[in-house]
Design an enzyme around this catalytic site. Structure first.
Site, PDB file in Angstrom:
ATOM      1  N   LYS A  39       0.624  -1.474  -0.201  1.00 53.96           N
ATOM      2  CA  LYS A  39       0.029   0.584   0.130  1.00 53.96           C
ATOM      3  C   LYS A  39       1.318   1.098   0.093  1.00 53.96           C
ATOM      4  O   LYS A  39       1.963   1.222   0.670  1.00 53.96           O
ATOM      5  CB  LYS A  39      -1.041   0.251   1.291  1.00 53.96           C
ATOM      6  CG  LYS A  39      -2.364  -1.006   0.973  1.00 53.96           C
ATOM      7  CD  LYS A  39      -2.427  -0.797   1.892  1.00 53.96           C
ATOM      8  CE  LYS A  39      -3.986  -1.741   1.753  1.00 53.96           C
ATOM      9  NZ  LYS A  39      -5.627  -2.164   1.457  1.00 53.96           N
ATOM     10  N   GLU A  99     -13.315  -2.372   8.735  1.00 57.51           N
ATOM     11  CA  GLU A  99     -13.323  -2.981   7.467  1.00 57.51           C
ATOM     12  C   GLU A  99     -15.166  -2.900   8.391  1.00 57.51           C
ATOM     13  O   GLU A  99     -15.846  -3.107   8.788  1.00 57.51           O
ATOM     14  CB  GLU A  99     -13.373  -3.513   7.692  1.00 57.51           C
ATOM     15  CG  GLU A  99     -11.486  -3.784   7.841  1.00 57.51           C
ATOM     16  CD  GLU A  99     -11.421  -6.016   6.406  1.00 57.51           C
ATOM     17  OE1 GLU A  99     -11.647  -5.939   5.455  1.00 57.51           O
ATOM     18  OE2 GLU A  99     -11.606  -6.055   7.433  1.00 57.51           O
ATOM     19  N   HIS A 120      -0.968  -8.270   8.709  1.00 58.11           N
ATOM     20  CA  HIS A 120      -1.107  -6.965   8.072  1.00 58.11           C
ATOM     21  C   HIS A 120      -0.455  -6.345   9.402  1.00 58.11           C
ATOM     22  O   HIS A 120       0.118  -5.267   9.631  1.00 58.11           O
ATOM     23  CB  HIS A 120      -2.683  -6.597   7.987  1.00 58.11           C
ATOM     24  CG  HIS A 120      -2.821  -7.458   6.595  1.00 58.11           C
ATOM     25  ND1 HIS A 120      -1.693  -8.202   5.655  1.00 58.11           N
ATOM     26  CD2 HIS A 120      -4.215  -8.049   6.630  1.00 58.11           C
ATOM     27  CE1 HIS A 120      -2.433  -8.364   4.461  1.00 58.11           C
ATOM     28  NE2 HIS A 120      -4.122  -8.538   5.305  1.00 58.11           N
ATOM     29  N   LYS A 129     -14.413  -5.842  11.128  1.00 54.66           N
ATOM     30  CA  LYS A 129     -15.316  -6.402  10.921  1.00 54.66           C
ATOM     31  C   LYS A 129     -16.478  -6.038  11.412  1.00 54.66           C
ATOM     32  O   LYS A 129     -16.467  -5.898  12.513  1.00 54.66           O
ATOM     33  CB  LYS A 129     -16.026  -7.976  10.340  1.00 54.66           C
ATOM     34  CG  LYS A 129     -14.676  -9.117  10.358  1.00 54.66           C
ATOM     35  CD  LYS A 129     -13.865  -8.192   8.397  1.00 54.66           C
ATOM     36  CE  LYS A 129     -13.121  -9.371   8.075  1.00 54.66           C
ATOM     37  NZ  LYS A 129     -11.915  -9.008   6.825  1.00 54.66           N
TER      38      LYS A 129
HETATM   39  C1  BG6 Z   1      -7.105 -10.001   3.877  1.00 50.55           C
HETATM   40  C2  BG6 Z   1      -7.908 -10.841   5.104  1.00 50.55           C
HETATM   41  O1  BG6 Z   1      -5.819 -10.359   3.639  1.00 50.55           O
HETATM   42  O2  BG6 Z   1      -7.317  -7.911   4.026  1.00 50.55           O
HETATM   43  C3  BG6 Z   1      -9.750  -9.700   4.797  1.00 50.55           C
HETATM   44  O3  BG6 Z   1      -8.100 -11.289   4.522  1.00 50.55           O
HETATM   45  C4  BG6 Z   1      -9.757  -8.242   4.893  1.00 50.55           C
HETATM   46  O4  BG6 Z   1     -10.284 -10.040   6.221  1.00 50.55           O
HETATM   47  C5  BG6 Z   1      -8.251  -7.886   3.926  1.00 50.55           C
HETATM   48  O5  BG6 Z   1     -10.372  -7.594   4.395  1.00 50.55           O
HETATM   49  C6  BG6 Z   1      -8.485  -6.366   4.376  1.00 50.55           C
HETATM   50  O6  BG6 Z   1      -7.534  -5.816   2.943  1.00 50.55           O
HETATM   51  P1  BG6 Z   1      -7.711  -4.455   2.405  1.00 50.55           P
HETATM   52  O7  BG6 Z   1      -6.293  -3.902   1.894  1.00 50.55           O
HETATM   53  O8  BG6 Z   1      -9.128  -3.906   1.915  1.00 50.55           O
HETATM   54  O9  BG6 Z   1      -7.365  -3.404   4.163  1.00 50.55           O
END
Ligand code: BG6
Length: 485
Positions: free
Chosen positions: A182, A216, A240, A331
């Site tokens: 990113k 999210e 992440h 989530k």
């Molecule tokens: C993924 C996860 O690695 O990353 C997902 O498995 C998550 O659950 C996603 O929604 C989030 O990615 P981004 O780029 O949309 O923040």
């Protein structure tokens, strides 16, 4: 902004799982965008593979549909799409048998870089690696790209590493964590190590605490069977959020080059303290009249998997001892918003009287998404007469505003990372020992709640998670920043 596109050398890219969701949403549209931008040479070759037979023509039409759905935004150029489709072909390959491998081997040219993208479940990694070797496609110039989840715990991650290393050297293995691709995540390193301004204050003496939030709005619907075995800790924190934490906390590497950066990240992971149960809040979303509950999404009313987690972490090293790092992700929260906030301490003595300490002080916010940018809150005098009244104002830099409209058209994480594979640059990929260290830290934490069978706290959809997560900070006189897009 002047965009600089440096073309890569010719390559062959084989995508196992070429008809899967990730290929359709991210990999193929991303490759088209790079082709459109002029980064990909016309003699590059992309080969989609999956189990079922399909003609080149049918596969190309699938790819066209994926581009139309996920990649257009001003790149709707039929000639360009047709030219891109020309470089694509398809081979039906059985990952666990011998079907298709000889045909695939014939397609892979000897004199160019070749990369094999394992966009399939980890249970097939070993089979694919073994067959690449057997059919003589595992040469020195071969690179393999593997997706998360890289293991389910330390034991399985070690086993995966061992399997891949039977056939490939570490320098050939590209473990993707798309957060590292990113734009703003890379900017973190530029801000920290390209300026003299922040680094002298970047330590426990001046930083009160750090907050990392990845919120999210989506639920887990559609991915329930995978997610329910993982939960937020395995799905987001172990990879992440851990990577974000490493970049914010690591020492300056001696160079911006793969092993120098990854050595420093590894040291951060190894310096993480075990997390105490009272410093963890796990949550699970409820449903309402608009969205299904977690139970309904995973079709299991007894599930004790978390869809939200907040934790207080400590890094035991000279730089950070005493500065807590609060992380949370979930989530079905109230907004899709990811940011890192570095909250500085108050000045040691206020010459403006007691009240000035009521203010929140300096905060540097790095916004990952949406509206990538940075924001530094500073204290100034409120303009006008009436004495010395202090207020806080943001020094706000939205990248799109500061750098022009093209800044909004930054490469998606996958585009950037795939081009890095072709260039042979592993800086933004996880090394095997890093992944293992992250599992070694996460395993005992997960083990505690798996053993106790503890249920996550319920939270209403569209909120900031369970109330208890607010207490993590309140009890120490701090508070979370609001979650807003
Ligand atoms: C993924 C996860 O690695 O990353 C997902 O498995 C998550 O659950 C996603 O929604 C989030 O990615 P981004 O780029 O949309 O923040």
């Amino acid at each position: 902004m002047v965009s600089r596109v440096i073309p890569v050398d010719p390559f062959d890219l084989v995508i196992f799982g070429g008809t899967g969701d990730l290929a359709r949403r991210k990999i193929l549209p991303g490759l088209y965008r790079r082709f459109w931008a002029g980064q990909m040479p016309e003699d590059a070759r992309i080969v989609g593979c999956s189990r079922h037979d399909m003609s080149d023509k049918d596969y190309r039409e699938e790819v066209r549909a994926a581009i139309q759905e996920f990649a257009l935004e001003g790149k709707d150029d039929t000639d360009k799409i047709d030219a891109f489709l020309e470089i694509i072909s398809f081979v039906a390959v059985d990952a666990t048998g011998d079907k298709g491998w000889t045909e695939l081997a014939k397609k892979v040219r000897e004199d160019v870089v070749h990369a094999f993208y394992f966009s399939v479940g980890p249970s097939l990694f070993g089979d694919l690696a073994e067959r690449l070797h057997k059919y003589k496609m595992a040469g020195k110039e071969t690179r393999i790209v593997v997706e998360k989840p890289f293991g389910h715990d330390l034991k399985s991650a070690k086993a995966l590493n061992a399997t891949l290393r039977k056939y490939f050297a570490e320098e050939q293995i590209y473990r993707i964590d798309h957060y590292l691709g990113k734009e703003t995540v890379q900017n973190l390193m530029a801000v920290r190590f390209g300026n003299v301004l922040f680094e002298p204050l970047w330590n426990a003496l001046y930083v009160d605490h750090i907050q990392i939030t990845v919120a999210e709005t989506v639920g887990v619907g559609g991915r329930g069977s995978y997610y329910d075995k993982s939960g937020a800790m395995r799905d987001m924190v172990q990879n992440h959020l851990m990577q974000l934490l490493c970049l914010i906390a690591m020492e300056p590497p001696h160079h911006f080059e793969p092993d120098a950066v990854r050595d420093e990240k590894l040291k951060v992971i190894r310096a993480l303290d075990p997390v105490q149960p009272e410093d963890i809040v796990r949550g699970q979303y409820e449903g309402d009249d608009k969205v299904a509950s977690y139970f309904d999404d995973v079709e299991d009313n007894g599930s004790i998997t978390e869809s939200f987690i907040a934790m207080k972490l400590h890094i035991s090293n000279w730089r950070w001892k005493g500065t807590p790092i609060y992380v949370r992700t979930g989530k079905r929260m109230k907004a899709r918003a990811s940011e890192i906030a570095v909250v500085f301490k108050h000045p040691p003595h206020s010459i403006f009287g007691e009240k000035s300490n009521d203010r929140r002080g300096n905060v540097l916010v790095i916004r990952l998404q949406p509206n990538e940018g940075m924001n530094l809150r500073v204290t100034i005098k409120e303009p006008g007469p009436g004495g010395m009244r202090l207020i806080e104002v943001p020094l706000d830099m939205s990248f799109a505003e500061a750098l022009g409209p093209d800044a909004g058209d930054v490469a998606d994480a996958y585009e950037r990372l795939i081009m890095d594979v072709i260039r042979g640059n592993q800086t933004l990929f996880m090394r095997g020992d890093e992944v293992e260290a992250a599992w070694a830290w996460a395993d005992p934490i997960i083990g505690t709640w798996e053993e106790s069978g503890e249920r996550p706290k319920p939270y209403a959809p569209g909120t900031t998670g369970p109330e208890e997560s607010l207490m993590l900070l309140y009890r120490e006189g701090r508070r979370w920043r609001d979650v807003k897009a």
